[in-house]
Design an enzyme around this catalytic site. Sequence first.
Site, PDB file in Angstrom:
ATOM      1  N   GLN A 103      -1.586   2.575   8.949  1.00 49.57           N
ATOM      2  CA  GLN A 103      -0.514   2.591   9.296  1.00 49.57           C
ATOM      3  C   GLN A 103       0.466   3.730   9.554  1.00 49.57           C
ATOM      4  O   GLN A 103       1.613   3.672   9.557  1.00 49.57           O
ATOM      5  CB  GLN A 103      -1.001   3.114   7.719  1.00 49.57           C
ATOM      6  CG  GLN A 103      -1.828   2.670   7.052  1.00 49.57           C
ATOM      7  CD  GLN A 103      -3.249   2.889   6.937  1.00 49.57           C
ATOM      8  OE1 GLN A 103      -3.738   3.335   7.609  1.00 49.57           O
ATOM      9  NE2 GLN A 103      -3.882   2.754   5.806  1.00 49.57           N
TER      10      GLN A 103
ATOM     11  N   ARG B  36       1.279  -1.270  -0.004  1.00 49.19           N
ATOM     12  CA  ARG B  36      -0.171   0.229   0.008  1.00 49.19           C
ATOM     13  C   ARG B  36       1.351   0.967   0.218  1.00 49.19           C
ATOM     14  O   ARG B  36       2.339   0.993  -0.026  1.00 49.19           O
ATOM     15  CB  ARG B  36      -0.868   0.093   1.107  1.00 49.19           C
ATOM     16  CG  ARG B  36      -1.128  -0.610   2.278  1.00 49.19           C
ATOM     17  CD  ARG B  36       0.176  -0.204   2.811  1.00 49.19           C
ATOM     18  NE  ARG B  36       0.127   1.396   3.769  1.00 49.19           N
ATOM     19  CZ  ARG B  36       0.854   2.354   3.839  1.00 49.19           C
ATOM     20  NH1 ARG B  36       1.914   1.757   3.846  1.00 49.19           N
ATOM     21  NH2 ARG B  36       0.925   3.719   3.145  1.00 49.19           N
ATOM     22  N   GLY B  37      -0.056   2.423   0.169  1.00 48.52           N
ATOM     23  CA  GLY B  37       0.898   3.754  -0.386  1.00 48.52           C
ATOM     24  C   GLY B  37       1.094   4.050  -2.281  1.00 48.52           C
ATOM     25  O   GLY B  37       1.612   2.991  -3.040  1.00 48.52           O
ATOM     26  N   ALA B  38       1.250   5.034  -2.320  1.00 46.41           N
ATOM     27  CA  ALA B  38       0.453   5.662  -4.066  1.00 46.41           C
ATOM     28  C   ALA B  38       1.668   5.057  -4.176  1.00 46.41           C
ATOM     29  O   ALA B  38       1.871   4.275  -5.384  1.00 46.41           O
ATOM     30  CB  ALA B  38       0.006   6.772  -4.033  1.00 46.41           C
TER      31      ALA B  38
ATOM     32  N   ASP C 137      -2.229  10.571  -2.567  1.00 42.83           N
ATOM     33  CA  ASP C 137      -2.502   9.762  -3.479  1.00 42.83           C
ATOM     34  C   ASP C 137      -2.865  10.185  -4.719  1.00 42.83           C
ATOM     35  O   ASP C 137      -2.785   9.855  -5.395  1.00 42.83           O
ATOM     36  CB  ASP C 137      -3.547   9.176  -2.536  1.00 42.83           C
ATOM     37  CG  ASP C 137      -3.495   8.049  -1.656  1.00 42.83           C
ATOM     38  OD1 ASP C 137      -2.849   8.577  -0.531  1.00 42.83           O
ATOM     39  OD2 ASP C 137      -2.605   6.832  -1.644  1.00 42.83           O
TER      40      ASP C 137
ATOM     41  N   ASN D 146      -5.454  12.380   0.509  1.00 48.91           N
ATOM     42  CA  ASN D 146      -4.078  11.222   1.246  1.00 48.91           C
ATOM     43  C   ASN D 146      -5.313  11.061   2.500  1.00 48.91           C
ATOM     44  O   ASN D 146      -6.291  10.575   2.144  1.00 48.91           O
ATOM     45  CB  ASN D 146      -3.367  12.397   1.365  1.00 48.91           C
ATOM     46  CG  ASN D 146      -2.175  11.764   2.523  1.00 48.91           C
ATOM     47  OD1 ASN D 146      -1.897  10.795   2.039  1.00 48.91           O
ATOM     48  ND2 ASN D 146      -1.606  11.679   3.349  1.00 48.91           N
TER      49      ASN D 146
HETATM   50  O1  MRU Z   1      -4.915   3.121   2.698  1.00 50.46           O
HETATM   51  P1  MRU Z   1      -3.148   3.315   2.146  1.00 50.46           P
HETATM   52  O2  MRU Z   1      -2.457   3.280   3.044  1.00 50.46           O
HETATM   53  O3  MRU Z   1      -2.617   3.339   0.129  1.00 50.46           O
HETATM   54  O4  MRU Z   1      -2.909   4.979   1.788  1.00 50.46           O
HETATM   55  C1  MRU Z   1      -1.569   5.708   1.787  1.00 50.46           C
HETATM   56  C2  MRU Z   1      -1.714   7.010   2.295  1.00 50.46           C
HETATM   57  O5  MRU Z   1      -2.895   8.125   1.904  1.00 50.46           O
HETATM   58  C3  MRU Z   1      -0.504   7.592   1.709  1.00 50.46           C
HETATM   59  O6  MRU Z   1      -0.412   8.858   2.853  1.00 50.46           O
HETATM   60  C4  MRU Z   1       0.130   8.020   0.799  1.00 50.46           C
HETATM   61  O7  MRU Z   1       0.022   6.750  -0.187  1.00 50.46           O
HETATM   62  C5  MRU Z   1       1.859   8.511   0.740  1.00 50.46           C
HETATM   63  S1  MRU Z   1       2.256   7.653   0.407  1.00 50.46           S
HETATM   64  C6  MRU Z   1       3.729   8.528   0.149  1.00 50.46           C
END
Ligand code: MRU
Length: 374
Positions: free
Chosen positions: A224, A52-54, A265, A275
């Site tokens: 997270q 996960r994470g963009a 995101d 985000n």
């Molecule tokens: O649902 P997730 O854990 O994928 O959400 C992640 C986030 O919101 C992060 O802050 C975002 O993707 C930035 S990651 C460098």
Amino acid sequence: MKRKLAAEIRTICWERGKVVFIDQRLLPDEERHVAVRDYREVVGAIRELAVRGAPAIGVAAALGIALGMKASRATDLAALDGEFAAICGAFAAARPTARNLFWAVERMQRRYRAAAPPEKEAGARRPAVAALKKREGFPAVRRRLQEALVAEAQAIWAEDMEINRSIGAHGADLLAAGDNVLTHCNAGALATAGYGTALGVIRAAWEQGKDIHVYVDETRPVLQGARLTAWELKREGVPATLITDSMAGFLMQRGKIQKIVVGADRIAANGDTANKIGTYSLAVLARAHRIPFYVAAPLSTFDVTLETGREIPIEERAPEEVTTCRGVVLAPRGIDVYNPAFDVTPGRYIAAFVTEKGLLRPPFRSALRPFLRS
Ligand code: MRU
């Protein structure tokens, strides 16, 4: 004095024909690296938040597409085109909000088209493929395409590492020794190919020898912050304190937070930023307390086809994320639940974006113009 960082976290990578990733659902209890050969397992890992994470989702999609195509035994170009479209479609449907996922799919599609242009776009180049097909047989053509996709996915992975280091280098100047920095969710090595965006800024400042301290929002409902950001910072030795999301305002009121840095995101042309849910509340609180609010993100997170954040699709996830925590039931059975995974922070609350090309300050629409085409 400069500091040495801990060994790099290998969030996701390509290893001898397999995609290997850390199953983030198990952290911080267990650091398990999972190797998969089937692209559908990569799609599942994205959907279920094992990856996960963009930026990490984008890298996973690129590696996953390469993995899926590598397994192809198509015997003609039409069949290969069909498989490629289906695999790309599966990744594009995995999660809706992070721009990086679609950016990566589109980049893989461009690479595929460059190697095997469709009839209507190809002009004189399609016959070249046909000629190749006659001379070498289709398996050789297919192999060439497969190799091109693996190389492109690996390039996306390597570039992400570089980009995060640049984001860190540009953003570190924003942090001063003695700062208490608040961050939300996980925008760290685990959310990227490595190093991180918001945590990349923090890592870089720490690496430069600045004595900073980080407040980590736990980030309900998936935690997270508590599970991943706290794990990364502890591993790195950066002084950090975990708080629940609802404590952030009180800390700001008491003057305990000097800067806020988060990831993103998807960012619209006017700077509105999607985000992790809870980011918007922090930005409003930051404005009320005159605390600079920074968003660290690669240019691949910007979506200038969207005028404002209202157009950003916001993922809604399963109610169980709210009603349970690691199998423990927290709420009465049958209660209605609303679980948006992201919110949108208006650009006017953001002091600057930290990108690999440097800082972007308001007005964002014009600041973005030199870097991005819609
Ligand atoms: O649902 P997730 O854990 O994928 O959400 C992640 C986030 O919101 C992060 O802050 C975002 O993707 C930035 S990651 C460098």
